[in-house]
Design a protein around this motif. Sequence first.
Motif, PDB file in Angstrom:
ATOM      1  N   LEU A   1      -1.082 -10.578  -0.404  1.00 33.73           N
ATOM      2  CA  LEU A   1      -1.244 -11.789  -1.204  1.00 33.73           C
ATOM      3  C   LEU A   1      -1.026 -11.513  -2.678  1.00 33.73           C
ATOM      4  CD1 LEU A   1      -4.428 -13.217   0.552  1.00 33.73           C
ATOM      5  CD2 LEU A   1      -2.019 -13.630   1.110  1.00 33.73           C
ATOM      6  N   VAL A   2      -0.628 -12.570  -3.373  1.00 34.10           N
ATOM      7  CA  VAL A   2      -0.413 -12.487  -4.814  1.00 34.10           C
ATOM      8  C   VAL A   2      -1.620 -11.807  -5.483  1.00 34.10           C
ATOM      9  CG1 VAL A   2      -1.404 -14.796  -5.198  1.00 34.10           C
ATOM     10  CG2 VAL A   2       0.273 -13.879  -6.817  1.00 34.10           C
ATOM     11  N   ASP A   3      -1.324 -11.015  -6.503  1.00 36.01           N
ATOM     12  CA  ASP A   3      -2.292 -10.277  -7.316  1.00 36.01           C
ATOM     13  C   ASP A   3      -2.761  -8.974  -6.670  1.00 36.01           C
ATOM     14  OD1 ASP A   3      -2.166 -12.121  -9.414  1.00 36.01           O
ATOM     15  OD2 ASP A   3      -3.726 -13.372  -8.518  1.00 36.01           O
ATOM     16  N   GLU A   4      -2.234  -8.638  -5.498  1.00 38.93           N
ATOM     17  CA  GLU A   4      -2.577  -7.342  -4.916  1.00 38.93           C
ATOM     18  C   GLU A   4      -1.775  -6.227  -5.591  1.00 38.93           C
ATOM     19  OE1 GLU A   4      -2.233  -7.129  -0.677  1.00 38.93           O
ATOM     20  OE2 GLU A   4      -3.709  -8.718  -0.339  1.00 38.93           O
ATOM     21  N   THR A   5      -2.341  -5.027  -5.545  1.00 37.91           N
ATOM     22  CA  THR A   5      -1.629  -3.810  -5.948  1.00 37.91           C
ATOM     23  C   THR A   5      -1.261  -3.051  -4.674  1.00 37.91           C
ATOM     24  OG1 THR A   5      -2.797  -3.650  -8.047  1.00 37.91           O
ATOM     25  CG2 THR A   5      -1.825  -1.616  -7.193  1.00 37.91           C
ATOM     26  N   LEU A   6      -0.018  -2.603  -4.603  1.00 45.98           N
ATOM     27  CA  LEU A   6       0.479  -1.963  -3.381  1.00 45.98           C
ATOM     28  C   LEU A   6       0.750  -0.484  -3.617  1.00 45.98           C
ATOM     29  CD1 LEU A   6       3.032  -4.708  -2.242  1.00 45.98           C
ATOM     30  CD2 LEU A   6       0.579  -4.544  -1.736  1.00 45.98           C
ATOM     31  N   ASP A   7       0.302   0.334  -2.689  1.00 45.22           N
ATOM     32  CA  ASP A   7       0.628   1.761  -2.671  1.00 45.22           C
ATOM     33  C   ASP A   7       1.649   1.985  -1.562  1.00 45.22           C
ATOM     34  OD1 ASP A   7      -1.309   2.114  -4.566  1.00 45.22           O
ATOM     35  OD2 ASP A   7      -2.304   3.759  -3.516  1.00 45.22           O
ATOM     36  N   ILE A   8       2.831   2.450  -1.931  1.00 44.93           N
ATOM     37  CA  ILE A   8       3.841   2.781  -0.936  1.00 44.93           C
ATOM     38  C   ILE A   8       3.701   4.275  -0.662  1.00 44.93           C
ATOM     39  CG2 ILE A   8       6.307   2.797  -0.397  1.00 44.93           C
ATOM     40  CD1 ILE A   8       4.979   0.445  -3.067  1.00 44.93           C
ATOM     41  N   TRP A   9       3.503   4.653   0.590  1.00 44.72           N
ATOM     42  CA  TRP A   9       3.127   6.027   0.908  1.00 44.72           C
ATOM     43  C   TRP A   9       4.021   6.577   2.028  1.00 44.72           C
ATOM     44  CZ3 TRP A   9       1.715   7.167   5.894  1.00 44.72           C
ATOM     45  CH2 TRP A   9       1.393   6.066   6.703  1.00 44.72           C
ATOM     46  N   ALA A  10       3.970   7.897   2.175  1.00 43.94           N
ATOM     47  CA  ALA A  10       4.709   8.547   3.279  1.00 43.94           C
ATOM     48  C   ALA A  10       4.074   9.880   3.612  1.00 43.94           C
ATOM     49  CB  ALA A  10       6.177   8.734   2.900  1.00 43.94           C
ATOM     50  N   ARG A  11       4.249  10.280   4.862  1.00 42.48           N
ATOM     51  CA  ARG A  11       3.765  11.571   5.355  1.00 42.48           C
ATOM     52  C   ARG A  11       4.868  12.178   6.215  1.00 42.48           C
ATOM     53  NH1 ARG A  11      -0.161   9.732   8.346  1.00 42.48           N
ATOM     54  NH2 ARG A  11      -1.623   9.668   6.619  1.00 42.48           N
TER      55      ARG A  11
END
Lengths: 174, 155
Positions: B93-103
């Motif tokens: 949703l709008v106003d969220e902060t997103l962490d794009i991650w990988a393993r």
Amino acid sequence: MIEGLEKFIGIQSEWETACDAVEPGAVRRFTQAIMDDDDAYAPKAATRFGAPVAPPLYPMMMFRRPHGAPDPLRIHGNDPDFDGLGQSSSLTRGLPEIEPLAGYALLNGGTEVELFRYARHGETIRMRSRYADITEKETSKGPIVLVTTESEFATPDGEVLLRARRTLIRRKPK
Amino acid sequence: MTVAFEDIQTGQEIAPLVKGPLGTMHLMRWSAAMENWHRIHYDRTFAKEHDKLPDILINGSLKQQFVLQFLKDWAGRDGWVWKVSFQFRAMNLVDETLDIWARVKDKRDIGPYGLVELEIGIRNAAGLESTPGSATIALPHRNGSPVPYPFRPSA
């Protein structure tokens, strides 16, 4: 299955050429919107890619409303139920509307991509798509229809830049 | 700067790419850049009252750009992001902060370069995983040649 869905499986579009070539200004707006300042995207970039390029998925976003094509806002602009998208979605570009799903909400369910080369500034890109599969599914929030499309994005001489397999989630409005 | 295939360990976590908070201006700028006028990404009344969504949604098409940016930057100029697959399993949703991650799940040397299999995703600040998927990245050997470009998969 909802009546009339099966006949759409396997339908393939003709090759369609994007209305604009890869424009440096459009690439700039795109990269600013995704907040990626990679200097490979800048005009006069000198990288191993041989020319200034666009972001990896940029070709998928190039298929827009050509000059002179019907304006959905002139047609639907006063319709409170118009979702702003209609058949302009790049996800189904060139494919016929699935009539039994007319009025269904559309959400992007996911994507698989295979990448071979970036699009260069000034390059013309074309695409074609097919309905690979259409299935119905029951979820905790009610029934949905999963529409899978497969698309190729290529240069006019046939060099494939990327392939994409995308899932659209269609849900009947409550 | 490109990471070398030999420097990668199975199980290794890659430093995430953080995007946000993503407000309505970010989403409107993206909609304008790609000329996508789907109202659920900027019209709160339509999103909530017509489509019964909890709020304006962050575009899946924007999230996939973030995933590709993250992988491209990790692969470096001499590497190549070959395959990426992800599902939009939950809404952001709008106003969220997103962490794009990988393993790193696996790696294999196929001669001229190495292939690294990644588990990937996007988490919000509450820890909700919205975009699980996988990726295959081609990386050069240490002191080796860059991965061929345009990329043509080796047999």
